[in-house]
Design an enzyme around this catalytic site. Structure first.
Site, PDB file in Angstrom:
ATOM      1  N   GLU A   1       0.836  -1.210   0.000  1.00  8.76           N
ATOM      2  CA  GLU A   1       0.000   0.000   0.000  1.00  8.76           C
ATOM      3  C   GLU A   1       0.865   1.252   0.000  1.00  8.76           C
ATOM      4  OE1 GLU A   1      -3.028   0.115  -1.196  1.00  8.76           O
ATOM      5  OE2 GLU A   1      -3.902  -1.030   0.443  1.00  8.76           O
ATOM      6  N   HIS A   2       0.467   2.228  -0.793  1.00  6.54           N
ATOM      7  CA  HIS A   2       1.228   3.467  -0.997  1.00  6.54           C
ATOM      8  C   HIS A   2       2.632   3.166  -1.522  1.00  6.54           C
ATOM      9  CE1 HIS A   2      -1.527   6.593   0.436  1.00  6.54           C
ATOM     10  NE2 HIS A   2      -2.017   5.637   1.196  1.00  6.54           N
TER      11      HIS A   2
ATOM     12  N   SER B   1     -11.788   1.581  -5.644  1.00  7.92           N
ATOM     13  CA  SER B   1     -11.493   2.123  -6.971  1.00  7.92           C
ATOM     14  C   SER B   1     -12.670   2.226  -7.918  1.00  7.92           C
ATOM     15  CB  SER B   1     -10.381   1.315  -7.650  1.00  7.92           C
ATOM     16  OG  SER B   1      -9.174   1.679  -7.098  1.00  7.92           O
TER      17      SER B   1
ATOM     18  N   GLU C   1      -6.862  11.312 -13.787  1.00  7.38           N
ATOM     19  CA  GLU C   1      -6.980  11.559 -12.347  1.00  7.38           C
ATOM     20  C   GLU C   1      -6.020  12.677 -11.909  1.00  7.38           C
ATOM     21  OE1 GLU C   1      -8.108   8.827  -8.600  1.00  7.38           O
ATOM     22  OE2 GLU C   1      -8.322   8.167 -10.638  1.00  7.38           O
TER      23      GLU C   1
ATOM     24  N   ASP D   1      -4.270   1.094  -9.420  1.00  5.52           N
ATOM     25  CA  ASP D   1      -5.713   0.889  -9.583  1.00  5.52           C
ATOM     26  C   ASP D   1      -6.066   0.656 -11.055  1.00  5.52           C
ATOM     27  OD1 ASP D   1      -5.589   1.505  -6.948  1.00  5.52           O
ATOM     28  OD2 ASP D   1      -6.599   3.445  -7.109  1.00  5.52           O
TER      29      ASP D   1
ATOM     30  N   TYR E   1      -3.013  12.570   0.549  1.00  2.00           N
ATOM     31  CA  TYR E   1      -2.390  11.661  -0.421  1.00  2.00           C
ATOM     32  C   TYR E   1      -1.265  12.392  -1.162  1.00  2.00           C
ATOM     33  CZ  TYR E   1      -1.960   8.155  -4.095  1.00  2.00           C
ATOM     34  OH  TYR E   1      -1.461   7.205  -4.952  1.00  2.00           O
TER      35      TYR E   1
HETATM   36  C1  GLA Z   1      -5.099   4.987  -4.136  1.00  2.00           C
HETATM   37  C2  GLA Z   1      -4.320   5.347  -5.398  1.00  2.00           C
HETATM   38  C3  GLA Z   1      -3.338   4.236  -5.773  1.00  2.00           C
HETATM   39  C4  GLA Z   1      -2.475   3.809  -4.586  1.00  2.00           C
HETATM   40  C5  GLA Z   1      -3.337   3.574  -3.336  1.00  2.00           C
HETATM   41  C6  GLA Z   1      -2.510   3.332  -2.108  1.00  2.00           C
HETATM   42  O1  GLA Z   1      -5.938   3.901  -4.378  1.00  2.00           O
HETATM   43  O2  GLA Z   1      -5.184   5.581  -6.459  1.00  2.00           O
HETATM   44  O3  GLA Z   1      -2.536   4.649  -6.851  1.00  2.00           O
HETATM   45  O4  GLA Z   1      -1.449   4.729  -4.342  1.00  2.00           O
HETATM   46  O5  GLA Z   1      -4.204   4.670  -3.069  1.00  2.00           O
HETATM   47  O6  GLA Z   1      -1.788   2.153  -2.241  1.00  2.00           O
END
Ligand code: GLA
Length: 376
Positions: A23-24, A115, A149, A161, A211
């Site tokens: 994640e991230h 997503s 986006e 995503d 973010y």
């Molecule tokens: C969101 C973003 C992704 C990713 C996640 C965290 O979903 O769209 O690109 O960075 O957060 O993992």
């Protein structure tokens, strides 16, 4: 009135995604382990015989524009996912889009971190690519969707995503190298465990600003590291030992973010091997470590998500639990013994309601194929 349509149109089914671990990490050039899921956005798209485009969503209303006039960012949030994609398609294939009608319906809850936005972007991108014979590759469509986006919505998201939504397959997880976009499909075989998402039904409005701040902090960390180690191009590649050695040079929060990223990338690679070896309990233990890192070091969790993960800590039937996606709300993802799923849901709903006075929504998901197009 006779509809102004060609006889044939298409039906696009575009899935949401889960992420098991990593994640991230996508925008830091590391590894992630997502899958497309069986909840989808549906888009019916028809060509018209003029240059006008009409897009209607069951939830969001209707808007339209002339494809030959310059596009503008809309003040209605969701419309920008569509407009951004169309802008990207027009830049790659000038003058090749004509008028169309698109009606959208969705099974994906908004703000749940699964997503719905990438599902919409990639559905529009692949659908129009097909309908107007634009001949763009999946990778080009993924990039157009991601940049929609960035440029129209203002989220500087990574590639995970859009990649999972487009490239996912039934019963498979993707180990994606976000630097090279090379990927491997592995069996989504969870043995006697089920994936259960618990939707906190909160979406704190920090999501987008925080973010982008995390991205900037990671960029700052990389810059400082590069002064001593110019060979690193991505933060996810930097080993923990190097980050530790530069602790004095990295501002406190920036140090914490870098440490999380380095550890999470290593964890994801380890987790992918464990999954392939069928070691689901050990895999789940890493999910807990990820949550700890996201909550304490990366600071993208919130009390509701911490509470939901905390609930499972003493339950042997839940082997892994963590917040999923960008954070500040949305879902936790849990690996739960098949015969305990309903017990977990009942217990979590009751305790969550008691603590926050908010309803908790369980979402049972299966892995599924990426965007699919049929004639409608
Ligand atoms: C969101 C973003 C992704 C990713 C996640 C965290 O979903 O769209 O690109 O960075 O957060 O993992």
């Amino acid at each position: 009135m006779i509809p102004n349509r060609n006889a044939t149109g298409i039906l696009v089914k575009s899935p949401g995604r889960i992420n098991l671990i990593g994640e991230h990490i996508d925008y830091n050039g590391g590894y992630v382990l997502p899958a497309a899921i069986n909840l989808k956005v549906s888009l019916k798209i028809y060509k018209t015989e003029n240059t006008y485009c009409t897009i209607s969503s069951k939830h969001g209303g209707t808007f339209g524009f002339d494809i030959q006039q310059p596009l503008e960012i809309s003040s209605t949030h969701w419309e920008n996912y569509v407009l951004g994609v169309i802008d990207g398609l027009l830049k790659k294939r000038p003058n090749q889009l004509g008028g169309f009608e698109c009606s959208i319906s969705s099974e994906l809850p908004i703000g749940a971190g699964i997503s719905s936005s990438a599902a919409l972007e990639c559905g529009v991108a692949k659908g129009l690519n097909h309908l107007f014979d634009l001949n763009l590759s999946d990778i080009e469509l993924i990039e157009i969707s991601r940049m929609a986006e960035h440029n129209y919505v203002g989220n500087k998201c990574g590639v995970m995503d859009q990649f999972a939504v487009t490239m996912g397959q039934n019963n498979k997880l993707l180990i994606l190298n976000c630097k090279s976009l090379e990927y491997q499909l592995i069996d989504a075989d969870f043995s006697t465990f089920k994936i259960v998402l618990l939707n906190s039904n909160v979406s704190h409005n920090l999501v987008s600003s925080e973010y982008n701040t995390r991205r900037a902090e990671c960029g700052q960390a990389l810059k400082i590291i590069q002064e001593q180690h110019p060979n690193f191009d991505f933060l996810a590649d930097v080993p923990e030992t190097i980050i530790e050695s530069l602790k004095e040079k990295l501002p406190g929060k920036v140090y914490q973010r870098a440490l999380y990223v380095s550890r999470e990338n290593a964890r994801t690679l380890k987790a992918a091997s464990l999954m392939q070896e069928g070691k689901i309990e050990s895999f789940g233990a890493l999910m807990y470590q990820t949550h700890e890192g996201l909550s304490k070091y990366y600071e993208v969790s919130c009390p509701e998500l911490d509470f939901l993960v905390g609930l499972t800590l003493d339950l042997p039937q839940v082997v892994g639990s963590r917040m999923m996606g960008g954070g500040f709300g949305g879902c936790t993802i849990n690996l739960v013994k098949e015969d305990f799923v309903q017990n977990l849901i009942d217990m979590a709903q009751m305790q969550y309601k008691k603590e926050f006075d908010i309803e908790l929504t369980p979402i049972l998901v299966e892995t599924s194929s990426g965007v699919e197009i049929t004639n409608s």
